[in-house]
Design a protein around this motif. Structure first.
Motif, PDB file in Angstrom:
ATOM      1  N   VAL A 198      22.674  39.223  -5.131  1.00  0.00           N
ATOM      2  CA  VAL A 198      23.881  38.496  -5.929  1.00  0.00           C
ATOM      3  C   VAL A 198      23.992  36.873  -5.615  1.00  0.00           C
ATOM      4  O   VAL A 198      23.892  36.677  -4.459  1.00  0.00           O
ATOM      5  CB  VAL A 198      25.065  39.313  -5.329  1.00  0.00           C
ATOM      6  N   SER A 199      24.191  36.229  -6.667  1.00  0.00           N
ATOM      7  CA  SER A 199      24.227  34.938  -6.285  1.00  0.00           C
ATOM      8  C   SER A 199      25.613  34.208  -6.786  1.00  0.00           C
ATOM      9  O   SER A 199      25.851  33.247  -6.633  1.00  0.00           O
ATOM     10  CB  SER A 199      22.998  34.177  -7.264  1.00  0.00           C
ATOM     11  N   GLN A 200      26.395  35.278  -7.420  1.00  0.00           N
ATOM     12  CA  GLN A 200      27.724  34.611  -8.025  1.00  0.00           C
ATOM     13  C   GLN A 200      28.626  35.721  -7.833  1.00  0.00           C
ATOM     14  O   GLN A 200      28.282  37.040  -7.922  1.00  0.00           O
ATOM     15  CB  GLN A 200      27.834  34.032  -9.268  1.00  0.00           C
ATOM     16  N   PHE A 201      29.985  35.485  -7.823  1.00  0.00           N
ATOM     17  CA  PHE A 201      31.131  36.523  -7.456  1.00  0.00           C
ATOM     18  C   PHE A 201      30.975  37.584  -8.724  1.00  0.00           C
ATOM     19  O   PHE A 201      30.914  36.909  -9.991  1.00  0.00           O
ATOM     20  CB  PHE A 201      32.434  35.921  -7.325  1.00  0.00           C
ATOM     21  N   PRO A 202      31.061  38.765  -8.709  1.00  0.00           N
ATOM     22  CA  PRO A 202      30.723  39.547  -9.979  1.00  0.00           C
ATOM     23  C   PRO A 202      31.933  40.024 -10.356  1.00  0.00           C
ATOM     24  O   PRO A 202      33.274  39.944  -9.741  1.00  0.00           O
ATOM     25  CB  PRO A 202      30.129  40.974  -9.049  1.00  0.00           C
ATOM     26  N   GLU A 203      32.055  40.215 -11.885  1.00  0.00           N
ATOM     27  CA  GLU A 203      33.454  40.426 -12.537  1.00  0.00           C
ATOM     28  C   GLU A 203      33.407  42.031 -12.581  1.00  0.00           C
ATOM     29  O   GLU A 203      32.545  42.708 -12.635  1.00  0.00           O
ATOM     30  CB  GLU A 203      33.107  39.816 -13.913  1.00  0.00           C
ATOM     31  N   TRP A 407      33.732  37.853  -0.570  1.00  0.00           N
ATOM     32  CA  TRP A 407      32.876  36.505  -1.172  1.00  0.00           C
ATOM     33  C   TRP A 407      33.075  35.402  -0.069  1.00  0.00           C
ATOM     34  O   TRP A 407      34.219  35.009  -0.075  1.00  0.00           O
ATOM     35  CB  TRP A 407      32.984  36.183  -2.543  1.00  0.00           C
ATOM     36  N   PRO A 408      32.288  34.720   0.185  1.00  0.00           N
ATOM     37  CA  PRO A 408      30.634  35.206   0.441  1.00  0.00           C
ATOM     38  C   PRO A 408      30.558  36.510   0.902  1.00  0.00           C
ATOM     39  O   PRO A 408      31.333  36.830   1.817  1.00  0.00           O
ATOM     40  CB  PRO A 408      30.184  34.096   1.363  1.00  0.00           C
ATOM     41  N   ASN A 409      29.453  37.433   0.486  1.00  0.00           N
ATOM     42  CA  ASN A 409      29.174  38.520   0.940  1.00  0.00           C
ATOM     43  C   ASN A 409      28.778  38.582   2.381  1.00  0.00           C
ATOM     44  O   ASN A 409      28.276  37.303   2.841  1.00  0.00           O
ATOM     45  CB  ASN A 409      28.357  39.289   0.068  1.00  0.00           C
ATOM     46  N   GLN A 412      25.326  36.788   2.640  1.00  0.00           N
ATOM     47  CA  GLN A 412      25.449  35.066   2.511  1.00  0.00           C
ATOM     48  C   GLN A 412      25.933  34.707   3.829  1.00  0.00           C
ATOM     49  O   GLN A 412      25.691  33.475   4.234  1.00  0.00           O
ATOM     50  CB  GLN A 412      26.214  35.057   1.463  1.00  0.00           C
ATOM     51  N   GLU A 419      28.228  30.159   0.905  1.00  0.00           N
ATOM     52  CA  GLU A 419      27.604  30.497  -0.292  1.00  0.00           C
ATOM     53  C   GLU A 419      26.339  30.087  -0.862  1.00  0.00           C
ATOM     54  O   GLU A 419      25.834  30.785  -1.551  1.00  0.00           O
ATOM     55  CB  GLU A 419      28.633  29.923  -1.523  1.00  0.00           C
ATOM     56  N   SER A 420      25.881  29.171  -0.156  1.00  0.00           N
ATOM     57  CA  SER A 420      24.635  28.314  -0.549  1.00  0.00           C
ATOM     58  C   SER A 420      24.035  27.869   0.773  1.00  0.00           C
ATOM     59  O   SER A 420      24.630  27.677   1.726  1.00  0.00           O
ATOM     60  CB  SER A 420      24.786  27.369  -1.549  1.00  0.00           C
TER      61      SER A 420
END
Length: 832
Positions: A198-203, A407-409, A412, A419-420
């Motif tokens: 997962v690279s971004q917060f899921p909807e 988030w971040p999970n 991560q 996050e990065s």
């Protein structure tokens, strides 16, 4: 896969294969001079005349047999000699015959020698040899290192099975192979990819299913004719061999959920025909119990959602009522690519066979218009359309989620710190990950090598994060991750101790607190080491320790290797006792540990922890309400079930000490001697046939064993084995109480017997009392098993004094279980 895999594999192979190639010398002398002399004298008098020279009788040269050497050839030949003497096949009838006491003395001396030889060839000199993470330790460590959820993910699934011994921690029994090496690379690839999926917060998304449910092929025609696919119907429980309607998949949810997370699943359902008129011999289902609707995950990539899958834990369960359809709501964890499958947790056993049984036994109860159907295909369709078959019927399903997502999970946060990942952060993140993976501080040269690997990947055009991921994969394939540290003196010794303590009590890597103590050099202090032991024993991981230790000590890991016969023991599968039985044992052991009770209570206790299915097996179902059927609760057996309570009254023990079809007092007695008293007997002669019950009822198993014991040599072992086994014969191969061996009630079970010392008992309750009175034997055996689990090596005769030193201070208190584990950790054996 890593492009530099060959380089890593070459390095790894050299490291591993240069391991313990010379553990022992098989030619070392056996230290039993009196037994050697006695054995040699007997062989020279009665055997060597025929078994010598260029053409010895039977091609067995006993003149050249050196009883002071423990080579494998000597062991094989000596076992043959013992077998022939035991069977009285040798000396031949025309040869000089030894007196009975001479024969028995020779067998005893030669058996002592053989056992000494075997111990010597297995001995590691009191050292733990190069030891790697076993399969469960690997799985737990990867989970904690990468911060990933293992509910539906097992990177070690394709690993070859660990060592065949009951303890999977023993270093010199572990095997390294090319297949396992390749499996490590694949597992590292899958695990790291999973952590970064997962690279971004899921909807949040929603799905709705109604009116287009499709069953497995065998049921499709019947459901199309009966319901036009408006309903999803569940028939079998999920553990049938030839399952039909055991898993209700959402056939239009072909890709599963797109993101790993928590999902809300709402099901519009009801139970059907719980008042069915058909007989119990036709329908193997307990209609007195409320119907239980469960959710188990299905991996959509397998493309077989209607049968059992390798990983399918029960995610949720609710009781389903009859009458009108009602909504049932679940919140469950689902991995990406997985979809919910609905199950009838206490459904039919063998719905496929029930079709024929209904037409055979209850045809007159079926609707008149379908009584004449022939063949299972048409009969199945007719029953689905017109008969009153108990099942769970689902009309609609709604899914929403993920409804909760950090988030971040976790991955991560653990791996990137946010996050990065920036290029400037790479050295620090690599150092932190490698230190945790290696369970020690990373040396400068090691860190530089890992950073050079990362730079190589960058030079090949990979992004900062992708190069970092490949570096993590390389670390997970390193011997420093896969193998335990040697217990050397110096700055690393505290890290090795922290590692040993963590894997002993948690089956995973040391946590940050433990590593900080190791880095500070304070872990070897008695007070600190004791405090850490208590912290870990009182934490959540105590349940993991209990499960893993019991799997090894009581051999519960072998459950399923000889599964009970489905026709005779269908309840074992309908109730999922292969899972529930060990769970009872774990909860009971952990409760004894938490309360620090004397170890004898593991045998003599009058309580245990059961769910409703186990309570039904034990005949005490009123003690567990149907509304909480899947929950375990403490039950006291006083006045309820004679013999229950403690380890020896539990279904897991009765099942693992049986062979899946029937029981044997010999097999169960051997299991008791080995695992409870720690006094295993030597193996029987190779040519002695197994003793099976006379199914015609001519002789009982006790009669057969009495005849067997007329042989003096057999009696030496069976007088120890059989009494213990007779006490357990009141329970069948799944732990259900019984009074007769046969269904006709002609072969009554007799549980009365006498121990070698003369103590008499009748039944398991009285035997448990006798064993508890001899608690020092049980405590010594338990201490040895704990040390084997902790040290990764077999306990040897030379360890006896150290074990006595562990036990002696605890004797006045009856060897409390938690105190015993603490004493094991504080012992020199564990520290060094």
């Amino acid at each position: 896969m890593l492009s530099s895999q060959s380089r890593w594999m070459t390095f790894f192979s050299c490291f591993v294969l240069a391991g313990p190639l010379t553990v022992f010398s098989p030619l070392e002398a056996v230290e039993h001079p009196s037994a050697v002399d006695a054995g040699r004298t007997f062989l020279e008098q009665y055997c060597v005349d025929c078994h010598q020279g260029a053409e010895p009788a039977g091609q067995r040269d006993l003149e050249g047999l050196d009883l002071s050497k423990s080579s494998f050839d000597n062991q094989l030949l000596l076992q043959e000699v013992i077998d022939q003497l035991t069977l009285k096949s040798m000396p031949p009838e025309d040869g000089e015959q030894p007196l009975s006491n001479e024969r028995l003395d020779a067998i005893r001396h030669l058996t002592d020698l053989l056992q000494g030889m075997r111990q010597q060839t297995q001995s590691t000199g009191g050292r733990t040899l190069l030891r790697r993470l076993n399969q469960r330790e690997y799985r737990n460590t990867v989970r904690d290192l990468l911060g990933i959820d293992m509910t539906m993910f097992d990177p070690s699934f394709e690993f070859p099975r660990d060592a065949p011994e009951s303890f999977d921690t023993i270093g010199d029994a572990q095997v390294m192979s090319a297949h396992l090496l390749e499996s490590y690379f694949k597992a590292a690839e899958k695990s790291v990819d999973r952590a970064f999926e997962v690279s971004q917060f899921p909807e949040e998304q929603k799905w709705h299913f109604a009116g287009d449910f499709y069953q497995q092929a065998e049921l499709a025609s019947g459901h199309r004719k009966a319901f036009d696919n408006r309903y999803l119907c569940l028939y079998d429980h999920p553990f049938n061999d030839k399952i039909e309607g055991g898993y209700g998949p959402l056939s239009n949810f072909k890709q599963g959920v797109p993101i790993t997370g928590i999902y809300e699943v709402r099901v519009l359902a009801k139970n059907m025909h719980q008042d069915s008129p058909y007989s119990s011999r036709a329908m193997k289902i307990d209609l007195e119990e409320p119907f239980r609707l469960g959710i188990r995950p299905g991996d959509t990539r397998i493309e077989d959602m209607v049968h059992r899958q390798p990983i399918q834990p029960l995610l949720g369960e609710q009781l389903v009522q009859g009458g009108d359809f009602r909504w049932y709501e679940f919140q469950v964890h689902l991995d990406r690519g997985f979809a919910p499958r609905f199950t009838f947790e206490n459904g039919h056993h063998d719905f496929r066979g029930m079709v024929g049984r209904l037409y055979r036994y209850d045809k007159d109860k079926l609707p008149e218009n379908i009584r004449g159907e022939k063949g299972i295909f048409l009969q199945r369709i007719a029953l689905i359309q017109h008969a009153q078959i108990p099942h769970i019927r689902i009309s609609e399903v709604q899914i929403r989620g993920p409804i909760r997502y950090d988030w971040p999970n976790r991955s991560q946060s653990v791996l990137l710190g946010g996050e990065s990942l920036s290029e400037e952060d790479v050295p620090d993140r690599v150092r932190k990950f490698a230190s945790r993976a290696f369970r020690r501080n990373v040396q400068t040269a090691e860190l530089q090598s890992l950073l050079a690997f990362w730079q190589t990947r960058r030079d090949m055009g990979q992004s900062v994060e992708n190069a970092f991921q490949d570096t993590l994969k390389a670390i997970l394939c390193s011997p420093d991750f896969l193998y335990f540290q040697p217990s050397e003196s110096g700055s690393q010794s505290d890290f090795a101790l922290a590692e040993r303590l963590a894997y002993f009590l948690t089956s995973t890597m040391p946590d940050e607190h433990l590593l900080r103590l190791a880095e500070a050099g304070s872990l070897r202090q008695d007070a600190v080491l004791l405090a850490e032991t208590r912290r870990l024993l009182n934490g959540d991981a105590a349940g993991v320790f209990a499960a893993d230790f019991l799997d090894s000590w009581l051999e519960l890991r072998s459950l399923g290797s000889m599964p009970p016969d489905e026709s005779d023991f269908w309840f074992y599968y309908a109730a999922n006792l292969e899972s529930d039985g060990p769970r009872e044992t774990q909860l009971f052991f952990r409760d004894t540990l938490k309360r620090n009770r004397p170890v004898a209570e593991l045998l003599s206790a009058r309580h245990s922890f059961v769910n409703r299915d186990l309570a039904k097996l034990y005949g005490i179902k009123d003690q567990v309400p149907a509304a909480t059927a899947h929950e375990f609760r403490r039950v006291n057996f006083d006045g309820l079930a004679e013999g229950r309570g403690g380890l020896l009254g539990q279904a897991s023990v009765h099942t693992v000490s049986a062979n899946g079809i029937d029981t044997s007092p010999v097999v169960r007695g051997v299991w008791m001697l080995k695992n409870i008293l720690g006094t295993p007997t030597p193996p029987p002669p190779d040519d002695v046939p197994a003793i099976d019950p006379d199914v015609r009822g001519a002789k009982t198993i006790r009669d057969l064993l009495d005849k067997h014991r007329q042989s003096d040599t057999c009696n030496q072992c069976h007088r120890k084995i059989d009494p213990l086994g007779f006490a357990l014969e009141a329970y069948d191969a799944i732990g259900r109480e019984r009074r007769f061996y046969d269904r006709q009630g002609t072969q009554r079970i007799d549980t009365a017997s006498e121990l070698p010392g003369g103590a008499k008992f009748d039944g398991l309750s009285e035997l448990k009392t006798l064993l508890a009175e001899r608690q020092e034997f049980f405590a010594r055996n338990l201490a040895g098993k704990l040390l084997t689990h902790a040290l990764g090596r077999r306990i040897e005769p030379s360890d006896r004094a150290a074990i006595d030193g562990i036990l002696e201070p605890l004797a006045p208190q009856g060897y409390p279980l938690a105190s015993l584990i603490e004493a094991v950790v504080l012992s020199d054996l564990f520290r060094n």
